[in-house]
Design a protein around this motif. Sequence first.
Motif, PDB file in Angstrom:
ATOM      1  N   CYS A  58      26.242 -28.719 -15.507  1.00 30.37           N
ATOM      2  CA  CYS A  58      25.467 -28.021 -14.914  1.00 30.37           C
ATOM      3  C   CYS A  58      24.400 -27.812 -15.961  1.00 30.37           C
ATOM      4  CB  CYS A  58      25.873 -26.660 -14.472  1.00 30.37           C
ATOM      5  SG  CYS A  58      27.196 -26.631 -13.347  1.00 30.37           S
ATOM      6  N   ASP A 100      30.217 -26.855 -22.667  1.00 31.36           N
ATOM      7  CA  ASP A 100      31.690 -26.870 -23.743  1.00 31.36           C
ATOM      8  C   ASP A 100      32.506 -28.023 -23.301  1.00 31.36           C
ATOM      9  OD1 ASP A 100      31.383 -25.088 -21.353  1.00 31.36           O
ATOM     10  OD2 ASP A 100      33.456 -24.460 -21.472  1.00 31.36           O
ATOM     11  N   GLY A 101      32.479 -28.412 -22.188  1.00 31.78           N
ATOM     12  CA  GLY A 101      33.605 -29.596 -21.681  1.00 31.78           C
ATOM     13  C   GLY A 101      32.990 -30.825 -22.170  1.00 31.78           C
ATOM     14  N   ASP A 102      31.569 -30.848 -21.852  1.00 35.71           N
ATOM     15  CA  ASP A 102      30.869 -32.111 -22.375  1.00 35.71           C
ATOM     16  C   ASP A 102      30.855 -32.395 -23.898  1.00 35.71           C
ATOM     17  OD1 ASP A 102      28.732 -34.093 -21.355  1.00 35.71           O
ATOM     18  OD2 ASP A 102      27.405 -33.095 -22.553  1.00 35.71           O
ATOM     19  N   GLY A 132      31.584 -25.876 -14.969  1.00 37.80           N
ATOM     20  CA  GLY A 132      30.749 -25.636 -13.835  1.00 37.80           C
ATOM     21  C   GLY A 132      30.463 -26.609 -12.599  1.00 37.80           C
TER      22      GLY A 132
HETATM   23  C1  LIG Z   1      33.199 -40.105 -17.314  1.00 44.41           C
HETATM   24  C2  LIG Z   1      33.012 -38.710 -16.532  1.00 44.41           C
HETATM   25  N1  LIG Z   1      34.043 -38.094 -16.313  1.00 44.41           N
HETATM   26  C3  LIG Z   1      33.942 -37.041 -15.536  1.00 44.41           C
HETATM   27  C4  LIG Z   1      32.847 -36.630 -15.019  1.00 44.41           C
HETATM   28  C5  LIG Z   1      32.801 -35.293 -14.232  1.00 44.41           C
HETATM   29  N2  LIG Z   1      32.070 -34.131 -14.861  1.00 44.41           N
HETATM   30  C6  LIG Z   1      30.871 -33.878 -14.502  1.00 44.41           C
HETATM   31  S1  LIG Z   1      30.438 -32.548 -15.635  1.00 44.41           S
HETATM   32  C7  LIG Z   1      32.048 -32.192 -15.932  1.00 44.41           C
HETATM   33  C8  LIG Z   1      32.457 -30.896 -16.804  1.00 44.41           C
HETATM   34  C9  LIG Z   1      31.312 -30.146 -17.226  1.00 44.41           C
HETATM   35  O1  LIG Z   1      31.561 -28.884 -17.771  1.00 44.41           O
HETATM   36  P1  LIG Z   1      30.773 -28.592 -19.033  1.00 44.41           P
HETATM   37  O2  LIG Z   1      30.329 -29.562 -20.061  1.00 44.41           O
HETATM   38  O3  LIG Z   1      31.248 -27.197 -19.565  1.00 44.41           O
HETATM   39  O4  LIG Z   1      29.422 -28.140 -18.277  1.00 44.41           O
HETATM   40  P2  LIG Z   1      28.953 -27.013 -17.310  1.00 44.41           P
HETATM   41  O5  LIG Z   1      28.949 -27.722 -16.036  1.00 44.41           O
HETATM   42  O6  LIG Z   1      29.938 -25.882 -17.171  1.00 44.41           O
HETATM   43  O7  LIG Z   1      27.477 -26.497 -17.773  1.00 44.41           O
HETATM   44  C10 LIG Z   1      33.117 -33.449 -15.641  1.00 44.41           C
HETATM   45  C11 LIG Z   1      34.515 -33.236 -15.898  1.00 44.41           C
HETATM   46  C12 LIG Z   1      31.817 -37.207 -15.180  1.00 44.41           C
HETATM   47  N3  LIG Z   1      30.501 -36.930 -14.826  1.00 44.41           N
HETATM   48  N4  LIG Z   1      31.867 -38.650 -15.926  1.00 44.41           N
END
Ligand SMILES: Cc1ncc(C[n+]2csc(CCOP(=O)(O)OP(=O)(O)O)c2C)c(N)n1
Lengths: 343, 638
Positions: A58, A100-102, A132
């Motif tokens: 997000c 945090d995931g990214d 998110g």
């Molecule tokens: C190679 C790859 N794996 C998985 C995804 C799916 N994916 C998109 S965003 C995301 C996690 C996002 O979490 P975060 O970084 O915490 O960001 P937030 O959306 O909470 O801002 C995942 C697993 C993707 N786009 N590309």
Amino acid sequence: MSADTSLPVLTQKDFASDQEIRWCPRCGDYSILAQMKKVLPTLGIPRENIVFVSGIGCSSRFPYYMSTYGMHSIHGRAPAIATGLKVARPELTVFVITGDGDALSIGGNHLMHALRRNVDLKIIMFNNQIYGLTKGQYSPTSPLGKKTKSTPFGSVDRPLNPLSIAIGAGATFVARSADVDIKHLTSVLERAAAHKGSAFVEVYQDCNVFNSGAFEFATKKDQKEENCIYLEHGKPLIYGKARDKGVRIDGAGNPDIVNLSDVKEDDLLFHDETTDDPTHAFRLAQMRWPDSPEPMGVFRAIERPTYDGEVDRQFKDCIASQGSGDLDKLFNSGDTWEVKAKS
Amino acid sequence: MSSESRESSEQETAENETPVESQTATKELQTVESVVIRFCGDSGDGMQLAGTQFTNVSAVFGNDVSTLPDFPAEIRAPAGSLFGVSGFQLCFSSGDIYTPGDEVDTLVAMNPAALKTNLADLKRGGTLIVNEDAFDKSNLGKAHYDSNPLDDESELASYRVHKVPMTRLTRDAVDGLGLSVREADRCKNFFALGLVYWLYERDSKPTEEWVKSKFGKYPSVLEANLRALKAGFNFGFSTEQFTVHYEVPAAQLEPGRYRKVTGNEAVAMGLVTAAKLAETELFYGGYPITPASDILHELSKLKRFGVRTFQAEDEIAAITSVVGAAFGGALAVTASSGPGIALKGEGIGLGVIMELPMVIVDVQRGGPSTGLPTKTEQSDLFLTYFGRNGDCPMPVIAARSPADCFAMAQEAVRIAVEFMTPVFLLTDGYIANGAEPWKIPEVDGMYRVKVRHPTESNGNGHGFQPYMRDENLVRPWAIPGTPGLEHRLGGLEKSDGSGNVSYDPDNHQQMTKIRSQKLDKIAESIPDQEVDGSESGDLLVISWGGTYGAVKSACAASRRQGKSVAHCHLQYIHPFPRNLGEVLSRYKKVLIPELNSGQLWIIIRAHFLVDAVSMSKVKGKPFLIGELCDKIDEVLES
Ligand SMILES: Cc1ncc(C[n+]2csc(CCOP(=O)(O)OP(=O)(O)O)c2C)c(N)n1
């Protein structure tokens, strides 16, 4: 970078793009975006020299909402993309926007290496302790026991401490703030932008859809002063609404929460951002609410040569000492021989 | 080719057991057209060095040369073991040659393991030179010999065997220089080299010069190597074992100045040349992998040419750093081999949707997975052609020889920049490490890629439109730092024109079509396909990449025997040259030899609906001319 007085004075509005913002209503990202737009005009950097690079999540939609140059890239790779950009174009000011995931799951490796190299990047990590964009799985910062769609019985993953990771990787600037703590966030972003080297800023960000209120302790008006210590360089660690509590280092070297009625200010732990030894910053990063008050602000800000600066220096030194490359000479280097025309 | 040319010497007796009268200094000198030599020994024996030196002196002398280094896969296999054998084959000739040769004329084996693993490639009647001192109990055991093969007359009866006590002779030669036994023994590759120099009438001066420049700081090592070289030469000259020696006259190469290049060197020089002539900076982001690492090594030395290199933490960072640098306006390049290219897929797709110029060099090796890291293969064609998510077309071109890498690297840059797209350049381990003479080109007259970074907005008052296209469907390469052209790129589908994120179904259909039409536009910019041989006939053999030399030689040999065999070598695989379909239709049969299980074959069949025949070899080794000739005959007769 110094302001060029001949440039038109930019305002917050000049940094807004024409794109409709598509975050959920009341998402913490809005506040971070607003503070960023406030900070950029104060930097005196022409808009065209600023680039926002993000991964996927997000928060990573961020570049679309800025009228600077930008790139919304692929999951986890923004630090590496930004490194390539910055090495190729050291004169640009490059921000990395990540979640945090990214930053810590898929992109942990790149984050670590950008930080240890001290690439001159401003890395702003929005931490909502959740995924998110993919709708609510636990993230590497989610607490033990966290119930999410992918952990219906509670997470058994131990969380990462983002600031400890950054300090461990040798980051030269490490700070933390929270999305709605407007003034504090602005000042932290300003400090990060002014830092020469890799700046890592963790911003507590509320995902009110999938992880609402995770950081209330640090954002709620009546709570944050009791739960957080606002770090100031050269000042003792004092906190509490009445500024009646402090942190001291006990005989074993551990932080010890004390009442100021019992202890003199001079005996408290004084904050020093600039020590080369990361122990102090690391100790602060280990202080987490609710076990202890949580420090907010700039943990560490030290000076070291930047990676892109050193690459550029070598590059220019080589040209200065060896002369600009001559293709004829290159082709003819090594053993060459002549084949004569048949007579 | 060499095989026939040596027949004259085969009537020589194969054995030398019978005592021969002491000879005078003049030994018989025979002239031969081409010779294939292979040096092999333990990986610590300096065989690559010996082979390289022989190649250099032959090239300087004026022969056409072609080389095939063969490294062990293990970095430090136990000394004397079968896995630790390192080989270097070269062909030198007074005629044009296109491969390092099928059969070996002279095999130098420094130990039993080398003999065991290489003897099968020595032609009958060929010369075998062994270091007999290395055939002791321990080494024989490590090579799994039950008894000493040198004592077994029947085993070696079909070769001209020269058992030379190289270790002892080398130690004697360097005696008095104060070297340790180990240091002394390390000189025996120079002894072997000197001996072969005598055998083939080579001038050892260039090697002596090399030794002097290399070991100038270590006078005793310098002296030892020179003495070992001389001792080897004199041994050939004076011993009764050798009754003949050979000369290979200079080739009639096109007049000009030459040097030797490997494929990896030529790729690096081609990239630097393209960047320099385009007056732009080169950014190289890479992660070490065999056999591509030398491209990183070469470019790292060339900063003065405007090259910035970045050794990334992995291939994903390498490719994404390239994406960032390309966005910044640099000529951005990465190189890797199969496993690394697999990791780069997502980043390459990002480059495709963002329509940024990038060059990705794939130096292929045996797969899948880690496969055969030090051996050659052509099995990444599908990976480069299809290996990304979504409909993700991108150009794929392939170099055909070490020297051709120079031109193809520039061509990859041209396509990338002129069409704003990532481009794959395929080479392989055989081309990358192999060397051949390269006629040093004139810089004047070389194609200059024009890099244009717009400074004016194209939106007629509606802001900058990053996806507004020209007649070739190419979008502008606007770069950060340009006032007024601020824009955002990303991996989400773009609205054509504005580049804004778009989920519009028709727009996605349209953008998918445009991305593929770009390839058609590229086809218009590449040369028509040519064939070697008659314009129509019984058989067309299609090759691509590093099999060029072997296939060309085999087709030429077949034609010399009166067969109707034409050769079509593809340098452009995606898109194909526009006339390729028409070319295919002029032949009764089509044969596609490949070092994979038929990847181009499948693509050609799918594209042109021709009933082509596949010839597949996946052994980590290049094609032999002979096996191609056999297959050609088989197809002609079927
Ligand atoms: C190679 C790859 N794996 C998985 C995804 C799916 N994916 C998109 S965003 C995301 C996690 C996002 O979490 P975060 O970084 O915490 O960001 P937030 O959306 O909470 O801002 C995942 C697993 C993707 N786009 N590309």
